[in-house]
Write a protein that holds these residues in place. Sequence first.
Motif, PDB file in Angstrom:
ATOM      1  N   THR A 236       8.374   7.226   3.313  1.00 63.45           N
ATOM      2  CA  THR A 236       7.212   7.558   4.116  1.00 63.45           C
ATOM      3  C   THR A 236       5.976   7.842   3.043  1.00 63.45           C
ATOM      4  O   THR A 236       4.873   7.257   3.492  1.00 63.45           O
ATOM      5  CB  THR A 236       7.259   8.982   4.806  1.00 63.45           C
ATOM      6  OG1 THR A 236       8.423   8.834   5.505  1.00 63.45           O
ATOM      7  CG2 THR A 236       6.301   9.560   5.759  1.00 63.45           C
ATOM      8  N   MET A 237       6.152   8.348   2.074  1.00 67.57           N
ATOM      9  CA  MET A 237       5.134   8.568   0.996  1.00 67.57           C
ATOM     10  C   MET A 237       4.690   7.313   0.582  1.00 67.57           C
ATOM     11  O   MET A 237       3.483   6.973   0.457  1.00 67.57           O
ATOM     12  CB  MET A 237       5.667   9.356  -0.080  1.00 67.57           C
ATOM     13  CG  MET A 237       6.017  10.952   0.027  1.00 67.57           C
ATOM     14  SD  MET A 237       6.072  11.632  -1.498  1.00 67.57           S
ATOM     15  CE  MET A 237       7.441  11.075  -2.128  1.00 67.57           C
ATOM     16  N   LEU A 238       5.385   6.248   0.148  1.00 69.60           N
ATOM     17  CA  LEU A 238       5.010   4.842  -0.268  1.00 69.60           C
ATOM     18  C   LEU A 238       4.272   4.329   0.982  1.00 69.60           C
ATOM     19  O   LEU A 238       3.025   3.575   0.709  1.00 69.60           O
ATOM     20  CB  LEU A 238       6.110   4.133  -0.525  1.00 69.60           C
ATOM     21  CG  LEU A 238       5.767   2.760  -1.287  1.00 69.60           C
ATOM     22  CD1 LEU A 238       4.761   2.794  -2.224  1.00 69.60           C
ATOM     23  CD2 LEU A 238       7.032   2.017  -1.638  1.00 69.60           C
ATOM     24  N   ARG A 239       4.442   4.340   2.019  1.00 67.51           N
ATOM     25  CA  ARG A 239       4.060   3.817   3.284  1.00 67.51           C
ATOM     26  C   ARG A 239       2.364   4.227   3.552  1.00 67.51           C
ATOM     27  O   ARG A 239       1.706   3.551   3.455  1.00 67.51           O
ATOM     28  CB  ARG A 239       4.917   3.712   4.525  1.00 67.51           C
ATOM     29  CG  ARG A 239       4.149   3.103   5.738  1.00 67.51           C
ATOM     30  CD  ARG A 239       5.158   2.954   6.842  1.00 67.51           C
ATOM     31  NE  ARG A 239       5.280   4.368   7.598  1.00 67.51           N
ATOM     32  CZ  ARG A 239       6.447   4.908   7.557  1.00 67.51           C
ATOM     33  NH1 ARG A 239       7.610   4.416   6.815  1.00 67.51           N
ATOM     34  NH2 ARG A 239       6.732   6.008   8.170  1.00 67.51           N
ATOM     35  N   LEU A 240       2.614   5.698   3.488  1.00 64.80           N
ATOM     36  CA  LEU A 240       1.316   6.364   3.546  1.00 64.80           C
ATOM     37  C   LEU A 240       0.275   5.806   2.304  1.00 64.80           C
ATOM     38  O   LEU A 240      -0.892   5.756   2.747  1.00 64.80           O
ATOM     39  CB  LEU A 240       1.405   7.864   3.639  1.00 64.80           C
ATOM     40  CG  LEU A 240       0.018   8.748   3.833  1.00 64.80           C
ATOM     41  CD1 LEU A 240      -0.458   8.200   5.055  1.00 64.80           C
ATOM     42  CD2 LEU A 240       0.650  10.283   3.836  1.00 64.80           C
ATOM     43  N   ALA A 241       0.859   6.025   1.161  1.00 61.53           N
ATOM     44  CA  ALA A 241       0.005   5.601  -0.034  1.00 61.53           C
ATOM     45  C   ALA A 241      -0.406   3.854  -0.017  1.00 61.53           C
ATOM     46  O   ALA A 241      -1.809   3.870  -0.167  1.00 61.53           O
ATOM     47  CB  ALA A 241       0.954   5.590  -1.420  1.00 61.53           C
ATOM     48  N   ILE A 242       0.384   3.146   0.558  1.00 63.62           N
ATOM     49  CA  ILE A 242      -0.069   1.710   0.568  1.00 63.62           C
ATOM     50  C   ILE A 242      -1.203   1.722   1.841  1.00 63.62           C
ATOM     51  O   ILE A 242      -2.096   1.072   1.790  1.00 63.62           O
ATOM     52  CB  ILE A 242       0.947   0.911   0.858  1.00 63.62           C
ATOM     53  CG1 ILE A 242       1.892   0.835  -0.096  1.00 63.62           C
ATOM     54  CG2 ILE A 242       0.547  -0.527   1.417  1.00 63.62           C
ATOM     55  CD1 ILE A 242       3.271   0.205  -0.090  1.00 63.62           C
ATOM     56  N   ALA A 243      -0.908   2.379   2.958  1.00 60.35           N
ATOM     57  CA  ALA A 243      -2.042   2.445   3.985  1.00 60.35           C
ATOM     58  C   ALA A 243      -3.271   3.104   3.696  1.00 60.35           C
ATOM     59  O   ALA A 243      -4.602   2.411   3.975  1.00 60.35           O
ATOM     60  CB  ALA A 243      -1.470   3.191   5.290  1.00 60.35           C
ATOM     61  N   ASN A 244      -3.316   4.079   2.743  1.00 56.24           N
ATOM     62  CA  ASN A 244      -4.576   4.715   2.272  1.00 56.24           C
ATOM     63  C   ASN A 244      -5.320   3.849   1.496  1.00 56.24           C
ATOM     64  O   ASN A 244      -6.604   3.772   1.379  1.00 56.24           O
ATOM     65  CB  ASN A 244      -4.328   5.843   1.454  1.00 56.24           C
ATOM     66  CG  ASN A 244      -3.769   6.948   2.331  1.00 56.24           C
ATOM     67  OD1 ASN A 244      -4.271   6.864   3.504  1.00 56.24           O
ATOM     68  ND2 ASN A 244      -3.186   8.018   1.788  1.00 56.24           N
TER      69      ASN A 244
ATOM     70  N   ARG B 196      -0.890  -6.718   3.387  1.00 51.54           N
ATOM     71  CA  ARG B 196       0.160  -7.759   3.781  1.00 51.54           C
ATOM     72  C   ARG B 196       1.515  -7.228   3.186  1.00 51.54           C
ATOM     73  O   ARG B 196       2.369  -8.085   3.378  1.00 51.54           O
ATOM     74  CB  ARG B 196      -0.445  -9.103   3.115  1.00 51.54           C
ATOM     75  CG  ARG B 196      -1.509  -9.482   4.132  1.00 51.54           C
ATOM     76  CD  ARG B 196      -2.075 -10.883   3.137  1.00 51.54           C
ATOM     77  NE  ARG B 196      -3.089 -11.567   3.989  1.00 51.54           N
ATOM     78  CZ  ARG B 196      -4.330 -11.168   4.040  1.00 51.54           C
ATOM     79  NH1 ARG B 196      -4.745 -10.022   3.509  1.00 51.54           N
ATOM     80  NH2 ARG B 196      -5.308 -11.819   4.770  1.00 51.54           N
ATOM     81  N   LEU B 197       1.545  -6.298   2.531  1.00 51.00           N
ATOM     82  CA  LEU B 197       2.803  -5.983   2.350  1.00 51.00           C
ATOM     83  C   LEU B 197       3.863  -5.602   3.144  1.00 51.00           C
ATOM     84  O   LEU B 197       3.399  -4.934   4.457  1.00 51.00           O
ATOM     85  CB  LEU B 197       2.759  -4.532   1.198  1.00 51.00           C
ATOM     86  CG  LEU B 197       2.345  -4.857  -0.285  1.00 51.00           C
ATOM     87  CD1 LEU B 197       2.150  -3.521  -1.142  1.00 51.00           C
ATOM     88  CD2 LEU B 197       2.871  -5.892  -0.893  1.00 51.00           C
ATOM     89  N   PRO B 198       4.944  -5.702   3.220  1.00 51.59           N
ATOM     90  CA  PRO B 198       6.056  -5.559   4.399  1.00 51.59           C
ATOM     91  C   PRO B 198       6.245  -3.899   4.551  1.00 51.59           C
ATOM     92  O   PRO B 198       5.996  -2.998   3.506  1.00 51.59           O
ATOM     93  CB  PRO B 198       7.305  -6.013   4.013  1.00 51.59           C
ATOM     94  CG  PRO B 198       7.017  -6.047   2.364  1.00 51.59           C
ATOM     95  CD  PRO B 198       5.893  -6.361   2.013  1.00 51.59           C
ATOM     96  N   ARG B 199       6.148  -3.371   5.682  1.00 50.30           N
ATOM     97  CA  ARG B 199       6.275  -2.055   5.877  1.00 50.30           C
ATOM     98  C   ARG B 199       7.652  -1.393   5.521  1.00 50.30           C
ATOM     99  O   ARG B 199       8.774  -1.983   5.478  1.00 50.30           O
ATOM    100  CB  ARG B 199       6.344  -1.954   7.450  1.00 50.30           C
ATOM    101  CG  ARG B 199       5.955  -0.422   7.863  1.00 50.30           C
ATOM    102  CD  ARG B 199       6.084  -0.391   9.502  1.00 50.30           C
ATOM    103  NE  ARG B 199       5.911   0.961  10.076  1.00 50.30           N
ATOM    104  CZ  ARG B 199       4.703   1.612  10.033  1.00 50.30           C
ATOM    105  NH1 ARG B 199       3.552   1.152   9.701  1.00 50.30           N
ATOM    106  NH2 ARG B 199       4.951   2.780  10.559  1.00 50.30           N
ATOM    107  N   THR B 200       7.326  -0.438   4.432  1.00 52.58           N
ATOM    108  CA  THR B 200       8.592   0.202   4.108  1.00 52.58           C
ATOM    109  C   THR B 200       8.995   1.371   4.604  1.00 52.58           C
ATOM    110  O   THR B 200       8.364   2.178   5.249  1.00 52.58           O
ATOM    111  CB  THR B 200       8.067   0.691   2.459  1.00 52.58           C
ATOM    112  OG1 THR B 200       9.213   1.396   1.759  1.00 52.58           O
ATOM    113  CG2 THR B 200       6.913   1.554   2.592  1.00 52.58           C
ATOM    114  N   ARG B 201      10.294   1.832   4.543  1.00 59.23           N
ATOM    115  CA  ARG B 201      10.763   2.939   5.100  1.00 59.23           C
ATOM    116  C   ARG B 201      10.529   4.421   4.515  1.00 59.23           C
ATOM    117  O   ARG B 201      10.729   5.344   5.175  1.00 59.23           O
ATOM    118  CB  ARG B 201      12.081   2.882   5.252  1.00 59.23           C
ATOM    119  CG  ARG B 201      12.628   1.812   6.201  1.00 59.23           C
ATOM    120  CD  ARG B 201      14.341   1.816   6.379  1.00 59.23           C
ATOM    121  NE  ARG B 201      14.567   0.615   7.213  1.00 59.23           N
ATOM    122  CZ  ARG B 201      15.872   0.356   7.603  1.00 59.23           C
ATOM    123  NH1 ARG B 201      16.950   1.005   7.294  1.00 59.23           N
ATOM    124  NH2 ARG B 201      16.168  -0.557   8.561  1.00 59.23           N
TER     125      ARG B 201
END
Length: 856
Positions: free
Chosen positions: A474-482, A467-472
């Motif tokens: 890339t590394m953090l977005r991929l970490a959260i998705a994982n 539910r976290l907002p999508r960040t710009r």
Amino acid sequence: MTMASEPIAGGRPASLPLRYALRELRGGLRGFYVFIACIALGVMAIAGVGSVAASLSEGLAREGRTLLGGDAAFSLFQREAKPDEVAFLRSRGEVSVTATLRGMARTGDGRLALVEIKAVDGTYPMLGQLALEPKLPVADLLAERDGAFGTAVDSTLLARLDLKVGDRVSVGSATFQIRSVVSAEPDKLAGGLGFGPRFLVSETALRATQLLQPGSLVRWIYRVRLPDTSAGDRAATVLADDARSALPEAGWEIRTRDNASPQLERTISRFTQFLTLVGLAALLVGGVGVANAVKSHIDRRRDVIATFKALGATGRDVFAIYLTQVTALAVIGSVIGLTAGAGLPFLIVGVFGKLLPLPVVPALHFADLVLSFVYGLLTALTFGLWPLGRVHDVPVAALFREAVTSPWHRPRWRYLALMAAVIALLIAVVIGLAYDKRVATVFVVSSIAVFALLRGIAAGLMALARRLPRTRITMLRLAIANIYRPGALTPSVVMSLGLGLAVLVTITQIDGNLRRQFLAALPDRAPSFYFIDIPATEADRFSAFLKQTAPQSTVEDVPMLRGRIVAARGVKAEDLKPSTDSEWVLQSDRGLTATGEIPKGSKIVEGKWWGPDYDGPPLISIEKKIADGLKLKLGDEIVVNVLGRDIPATIGNMRTIDWQGLGINFVLVFSPNAFKGAPHTHIATLTEIHPDSTGDARIIRSVADAFPMVTSVRVREALETIGAVVTNLVLAIRGASAVTLISAVLVLGGALAAGHRHRVYDAVILKTLGATRARLLGAYALEYLMIGFATAVFGVVAGSVAAWLIVTRLMTLSFIWQAASAAGVVAAALVVTVGLGLAGTLLALNQKPAAVLRNL
């Protein structure tokens, strides 16, 4: 496939699952090393603790006669046995008399030390050997020569007062020459904890000290050695029963050869249970590794399972094959653990040998080993049945399509019912065989709650990440998705580390609080000194002397006797069924006092205080928890034997007591005049406003000069003695808890290894789409950091709450949260999680894309 070349459908022999299971294991145990290691570690901890405890108990039983110093021992406090009592004992066998009390040893230049005096007669020791350096006959050692009695002392006293053999010291009104050093006493274990070094003297010398005043805190012990023709456990028990019948009001504490040190045996039993529960915690942590290993194995064998089904096997057949595999692997792990645990007593005796203070008799204890094996097997089944139950529904279509993950589904009800039965059996064994069933029950409930919380935290963490907002970034977005993607490591990592960290935090918080309590700062209101054996006739003069010597200090003085509860609410003490935490009050003599004032640190919670002018029948005030443990209420009668006389008293009120202030207080307080005319002594405390070592030494020296019969006990030294014992216990707990932590790290490594296939797939796809190695490493590091931090926070909170409950409820001590140790646990958790995670990630990043892409 060769494993499927035989028909599975139709009439099948019962051994078929075993045959297929063993055929699958021919290829080796790859993927099951963590499984086996986790089970082996937990079983080793439980088997080792049980084997050492059983070997120690067997040693105590075998050496019970020597440890006791006879076939039976009759103890009296504050009085010697009467002539008719001694005559009764001598009519049954050879009698040896000893007396123990505390005193102050003083050198010629005024140096002082608290000593544990032990006065013996000419027959000591009747059994075993008194080890002396240099060796001397006891009669020559203790004889009076040249105006001084002989003594043998502990080497600690020589070091403390800078003495050597041949030097002289005084105790009370007598002078002693140190003629030897005591290196071992055959009956030392039966004597309990001492606060000073041993000072061995003759009975004649003890009387010459003039420390034996009316009411002095001296314990007289009469040991009886039965004739060899009638010696034995049964004969000793008969002697004890006869003594109680013939002399019902003697009030002595009786021990027999099969119960030489009951307090030590109770301590061993409790400590064994605690360490066993720590071992079970290791098994439970390892159970997560079992579940991960089984799940990973099932995922790797999906095509084989589908083949079995294509050839006619039912879901039940497949379940039986893989259940047999898991059981076989659990047996392998358990046998490894049993072998290591069973050898622990032999290893301890072989390495430490004569350095051991306790009689450990190494042997194979099959009951403890079988119990450990059962724990290992049940734990493996408890955690393995859930992923095993899902093999029933693996479709044949799995042969024709490759999937990185399989859809989640719950096992069928029959497998859930089997899992519930195994869990119920495990809980029944843990609680049913526990020394303290209440503690075991708390452990079971806590474990279930922790696992439920861990599952909830994993689910909550994934839901939050989703539910976290999508960040710009890339590394953090991929970490959260994982964190929340299908096949995410989040549940495995949280479950792997959570319980281990909670156990570690619990141990470190308890350790820190015990050290603070016993080795660091004393309570603000704690007295600096206790003074015991103050003659009643000198009590007023002694208080005045203390106030003059230390005018800025607070002095408290109360009369004191010793007494033993012999009956309560009309039931004999030996027939009462007290709670575990109150049984100690019935096991020996207790300190008593009689006063008209409510003792400091006490609060009346039931009934009314009798007041200073009360002059009626004896009333008694009892500590509330003890009363509850003995099932007593207001108006019940308690009978206490004091100086050989039974005194009945009615419970007039109940109190809660603040023991942490370390002031004078008693479980049992009588109304004024309850002991009128009885010989007694006083006990006093002195509380300094600004204590310092120089002032303490001056006070001790002044008291010794003016009142040589009074014993001074410096509170800090007494707490340091207790603290040394506590430190040793904590070291043992740390050693056992290390097994839990090793299991946690193993399980974490296994969980990461199980997810390696998914990591390879992800890494290849992302690298093909242009992701760099550095960016992938950064994303995975952030993922592991976030998961590890969330798990560490849970471990700190859960462990701190558990430690708070243990310290405040079970130990009745104050609790202060140890922030430094908690921070250390968080840091260690992050290092381990990120370190192991990145190690596995590097292996995944090194995979060539072509081999993976070719199979997509």
